[in-house]
Design a protein around this motif. Structure first.
Motif, PDB file in Angstrom:
ATOM      1  N   CYS A   1       3.699  -5.243   4.544  1.00  0.00           N
ATOM      2  CA  CYS A   1       2.567  -4.325   4.405  1.00  0.00           C
ATOM      3  C   CYS A   1       1.328  -4.875   5.107  1.00  0.00           C
ATOM      4  N   GLU A   2       0.642  -3.997   5.830  1.00  0.00           N
ATOM      5  CA  GLU A   2      -0.595  -4.399   6.510  1.00  0.00           C
ATOM      6  C   GLU A   2      -1.770  -4.519   5.543  1.00  0.00           C
ATOM      7  N   ASN A   3      -1.603  -4.024   4.338  1.00  0.00           N
ATOM      8  CA  ASN A   3      -2.687  -4.025   3.360  1.00  0.00           C
ATOM      9  C   ASN A   3      -2.258  -4.671   2.045  1.00  0.00           C
TER      10      ASN A   3
ATOM     11  N   CYS B   1       0.810  -1.228   0.000  1.00  0.00           N
ATOM     12  CA  CYS B   1       0.000   0.000   0.000  1.00  0.00           C
ATOM     13  C   CYS B   1       0.841   1.275   0.000  1.00  0.00           C
ATOM     14  N   MET B   2       2.115   1.175   0.416  1.00  0.00           N
ATOM     15  CA  MET B   2       3.043   2.312   0.496  1.00  0.00           C
ATOM     16  C   MET B   2       2.630   3.345   1.549  1.00  0.00           C
ATOM     17  N   GLU B   3       1.651   3.066   2.351  1.00  0.00           N
ATOM     18  CA  GLU B   3       1.157   4.053   3.322  1.00  0.00           C
ATOM     19  C   GLU B   3       1.165   3.568   4.761  1.00  0.00           C
ATOM     20  N   CYS B   4       1.240   2.267   4.967  1.00  0.00           N
ATOM     21  CA  CYS B   4       1.109   1.753   6.331  1.00  0.00           C
ATOM     22  C   CYS B   4       2.441   1.869   7.080  1.00  0.00           C
TER      23      CYS B   4
ATOM     24  N   CYS C   1       5.219  -0.208   5.305  1.00  0.00           N
ATOM     25  CA  CYS C   1       5.609   0.358   4.009  1.00  0.00           C
ATOM     26  C   CYS C   1       6.441   1.614   4.208  1.00  0.00           C
TER      27      CYS C   1
HETATM   28 ZN    ZN Z   1       1.610  -1.120   3.431  1.00  0.00          ZN
END
Ligand code: ZN
Ligand code: NAP
Ligand code: NAP
Ligand code: NAP
Ligand code: NAP
Ligand code: ZN
Ligand code: ZN
Ligand code: ZN
Lengths: 342, 342, 342, 342
Positions: free
Chosen positions: B102-104, B88-91, B94
């Motif tokens: 990644c959590e997503n 996701c590049m946001e968690c 990431c």
């Molecule tokens: Zn992530």
């Protein structure tokens, strides 16, 4: 017994000396073969701190003829090689477990009598059995052990693009180990000739001819193979100018291994901006001290092939000729055979 | 187009669905082949968090048929595979550069439509060219990439004694990579049969037959090979009881790699005194996210051979039969061929 | 001289024995203080392979009273401690440079006479000067050296979130070292009491009280501190059930260090799916063999404070009382003072 | 809004420009403070690939004033900083997970508008909350994140002897991190003055004054501190000649970190024999891309103290004066305050 004895740098003779007497924790071996390596040329010049008088030769292999009282399970007739380096166990480095960095390191063939003789004595705990290897291959255990240590230092990440400069005997062993230790693609670059051809047969995915006077040619060829450089570059020529070449061929995040032995005062220029910006690592690998066991595993299973590396044999009395042959860069690797040797 | 669609766990049909529409940064491929792997059996059961309705299949390979406006230099006709996992590049993970954690995390064939269909759409930046590989080998890029990541995690020291349990398709790839990444001596232990025989031919220095009900036999055989155990032991059967067996076979200072996918609630007993006294390390390796490039290097150069691993092909409409075949543990690896596929 | 001598497990007496005679490469020291550690309780039970009759005590510090002929530059009056473990240098592990894994490891206080006596003899090369440390702190060099080795094994990445279970003397040292070796945020979890309070004062950013019978409480508190777990979790209680707790508190990609000494037959359950999916690492750290120098650096500079850890002193003749006191888990750390000691 | 805009190298003005418009995945912040760092001096000269016209400034901190529709949970009023580097996710390096080595890396203040302005827009996923830090400390998150990455690269072994050259703002942060990441003994060597004095107060166990024109003095002082050199030497002056000095001060087996930014064409001489014989490692550390979280942990807990590092403040309109002040090497670190800033 007969031996090559140095009394001073460049001053040697083939002569009779007393046979070694075994101590309790030692054995005496009859030397069957002893490799001639670049280090012997340095010792000839008095470099690397030799103790005189000295019988050189650190790539020895032979048969046990006498066993000390406290020398464990070794038996007369056992075919052996031995770890040539001994640490003091008392200095700053030894006490912190870095015995290869010992301030008082000594070696057979440098500070202790080595294998250019009919017999030599060795501590039992330094021995390794080579029952499965021909003598000409057994002399390669020591350089292979150094190369295994080089693999430890280089610590190649799986699947890497690797470049090596140099295709001498050491380069041949390193190249085979690289293919067994992470190099998915290995390029060997060296002057055209039988060495490079052998590398192509034994190990390299790609070979590139180096013209000592025209680097543009190999640079262009390497750029074709990998435009942004290599993950690991091993310098195994011993030529200082090739060190800068190695750094130049390194990809962002890549590592250069300085594996050669260079003239002591030589330097090469490093660009610190590049090291910073591209996060280049430059490392050195020196000899070995605990790596004979792993070298044997590679040699005994035929994963490192050394048969074709040993191209010449000389009688012990012909040491002078062997030296000449080496200086003229003939053949790949020479082995010295004492009287009664193989 | 035709596809296998799951509407719920265990509930699938072979039916017509709309063809995927390309986005600007995407391509559409015609799937030529798609591997069936153990993960697909979990997804069939609704495990691993699938999104329904779902077209499974994450080991796909195919030909580009349509190219989005911002999809770089890709061309119709290009033969490709694609990294199936997307972070996701946001968690939390990431943002600290651990995208595999990644959590997503989402994947083609799990949360996004996959390769058990005539066509699928893929982000251009996820593509890798497989111009040099037959389709049956191209489906093995993904499992090979996972195994390359396993090599990263295991981080084998040069010259190691390595043992692997399991000789399925994944084991076959791991074994070949182990020989290319530090294993001077590799032993593969698995139930006797064609899988173990293939490991012997492709990679293992030694093989040992495992009798699921009588561990004494393989224990004795392994003791003969290495009385004090192995430097690295890879568990690649997916059987929880073999995890304890792996720890038991580990030498002082050694490492166990937990590579299988196990029933979620299963446990195995670990003796903390042994872990402490013998300084054992136990590690896990999960999938991959950045390793297709290196997997390709191994496959394209023939260093990892997968031709004999793929033993069976099924038509897309015969998905049910392919499942049955897998549950009965027949063959080594099956590949699904959509209409128009290879 | 007076000494505590064990003739068999649990069978000891305070009695007169012959004073040790110095060998050439040795010194004799007057023991000034000797720590009582958990290992001594195991030795009392006959565990860890003691040789009988035995004078235990491996955390000794004292003054040199006699110097062998080949014992280097040591002088009578020098204040010293000594590395208590000695490797054979001949076994499989020693020959590959892993001396801590020696198959024939011996230790002062276990197979060789130790520090619960007025005098003891020590190899000169094992000595370290403690000229700058009070005796009560000098006995902590050995446990600190073990903890430094634990840091090597754990290999903490800079800026980590770290959790430690346990706040005994060893935990206190580990906690301070963790803050010096990568733990940006350190949480110590242990039963409420003076030990936990000391950890809060000396090292921990956060402390969490553990109720042995109600894990829910500390689990909730830890979840508040770091909802997705910790990068590193150090198990330093010696309780097998806390090993599973440690794994449970580990974040994706995290590492558990099994640092305690556990009852030999105990096990804890590990979930292999979690190890695989979350890429958990579980490692053990055993004693030390090359780490006295670095422990001294931490103690001499006051970066590891041990003054408050040593809470009780017992006379040598009161060994039985010291044991009782330990079994009743009173105080933090006890030190034994021989006649003439500090 | 007001901003410093460069139209070409060395050609800047303080002028009115349009306020940034928020995109869906972005926020707009009011800049409260923005650090001036050595990189800004390079950008002033047109180095490091700036895009013109450009608003520089990459060490910004501010308050959110506008939130895009898809910008997560951020709220107006939140105090934030942001990771200034953005990778392309499509190039060779990005696809193998090495985003810091991205071939198309862009940064706020270099290729995207930065913090020398009243407002700037930032991708939500790049933000980090600095609710607990004063503005003057918040501007130090970025250099601290770079230094944390330096710690990753250096990978200090616990209990090390460390030397650092340089005591500028970056050196001050590195020194504190070194003490938190393995340096049992830290020596800082730099020209005498307030910077060196601050290092002595904040971090160094020992300081050594460097006379730029007489290296003999610091060499003698360093020899006194550690006769055989240091395990790690960090070059943080940016002076190429100090790189050679760093190698010279490295102990066998030691590592040099090239952390400065050097004039692009400069080189320093490396002796390959020494690198080989002493197994020296030379490495570079470049910027950071995933390390803001850990930097915040160090700053928020006061383990890295930056309050005294920021010695001067300039108004945005006085950018020319701030540049002059920097060139004259006055103060330690300057911060730029836009109108409405803190
Ligand atoms: Zn992530
Ligand atoms: N680190 C260690 O532990 C260790 C152990 C053993 C050896 N070594 C060192 O490793 C190096 C290689 O050993 P070796 O036995 O293989 O040596 P070698 O027989 O001298 O081979 C050197 C190789 O490099 C090539 N070469 C030499 N100078 C070159 C130059 N200026 N440009 C391009 N190529 C050049 C040679 O080509 P031609 O022969 O065709 O001219 C040959 O292929 C030596 O320096 C040796 O001392 C190091
Ligand atoms: N970590 C990752 O990223 C990753 C990636 C891909 C796969 N995997 C996992 O890796 C494991 C192996 O994959 P695969 O595709 O090779 O699986 P597979 O085809 O099921 O092969 C398993 C192998 O282990 C043997 N085996 C199974 N149970 C055993 C037991 N109780 N005792 C001894 N041997 C046993 C099998 O023998 P027989 O077949 O002869 O019975 C076979 O040789 C699976 O768990 C898979 O899910 C993990
Ligand atoms: N790996 C090595 O090289 C090495 C070296 C030295 C020591 N050790 C081992 O490290 C461990 C710690 O040593 P130490 O000297 O600090 O031991 P200690 O004095 O026994 O301290 C143990 C700590 O753990 C707590 N604890 C014990 N059982 C617990 C349980 N079931 N649940 C929660 N907390 C519990 C204790 O609390 P209370 O005391 O308040 O009950 C105390 O805080 C021991 O097992 C020791 O043998 C290992
Ligand atoms: N790798 C990265 O990611 C990264 C990140 C940020 C900064 N940097 C670089 O790190 C270096 C240090 O940054 P900074 O902000 O601390 O720089 P700075 O303020 O310029 O400080 C440099 C320090 O080195 C000293 N120095 C300069 N030249 C010297 C010489 N020839 N000999 C001895 N000492 C000398 C200076 O002394 P005086 O000031 O007293 O003269 C000062 O103590 C710079 O090159 C900077 O560009 C790198
Ligand atoms: Zn030594
Ligand atoms: Zn041993
Ligand atoms: Zn990129």
């Amino acid at each position: 017994m007969k031996a090559i004895v140095y009394d001073a740098p460049r001053s040697f003779s083939y002569r009779d000396v007393a046979e070694p007497k075994v101590e309790d924790d030692e054995v005496v071996i009859r030397v069957r073969a002893c490799g001639l390596c670049g280090t012997d040329l340095h010792i000839h010049e008095g470099e690397f701190g030799p103790r005189f008088p000295l019988i050189p030769g650190h790539e020895f292999a032979g048969e046990i003829v006498e066993v000390g009282k406290a020398a464990g399970n070794w038996r007369a007739g056992d075919r052996v090689v031995a770890n040539c380096n001994r640490a003091c166990m008392e200095c700053f480095y030894c006490r912190r477990g870095e015995q290869l960095r010992c301030e008082n390191l000594v070696a057979y063939g440098i500070q202790m009598d080595g294998g250019f003789a009919e017999f030599m004595r060795i501590k039992a705990r330094e021995l390794f059995s080579v029952s499965g290897l021909p003598w000409r291959e057994a002399v390669m255990v020591e350089p292979t052990a150094c190369a295994v240590h080089g693999m430890d230092v280089l610590d190649v990440r799986p699947g890497a693009d690797v470049l090596m400069f140099g295709a001498g005997p050491t380069g041949q062993v390193l190249a085979q180990l690289l293919k067994r230790n992470g190099a998915a693609r290995l390029t060997v670059a060296a002057p055209a000739g039988p060495k490079l051809t052998l590398a192509e047969r034994l190990s390299a995915d790609r070979v590139v001819a180096v013209d000592r006077h025209h680097p543009e040619a190999h640079r262009a060829a390497l750029r074709d193979i990998s435009p942004n450089g290599f993950d690991y570059v091993v310098e195994a020529t011993g030529a200082p100018e090739m060190c800068a070449e190695a750094v130049r061929q390194t990809r962002r995040g890549g590592t250069v291994l300085i594996y050669g032995v260079y003239p002591e005062p030589a330097t090469f220029p490093v660009n610190p901006f590049d090291v910073f910006r591209n996060e280049i690592t430059i490392k050195g690998s020196f000899a070995q001290i605990h790596d004979f066991g792993r070298a044997l595993a590679y040699l005994e299973t035929g994963q490192v092939k050394v048969d074709e590396i040993v191209t010449h044999e000389f009688k012990l009395k012909d040491w002078g000729k062997a030296l000449e042959h080496s200086w003229q860069r003939q053949g790949i690797k020479s082995v010295i055979i004492p009287p009664g040797g193989s």
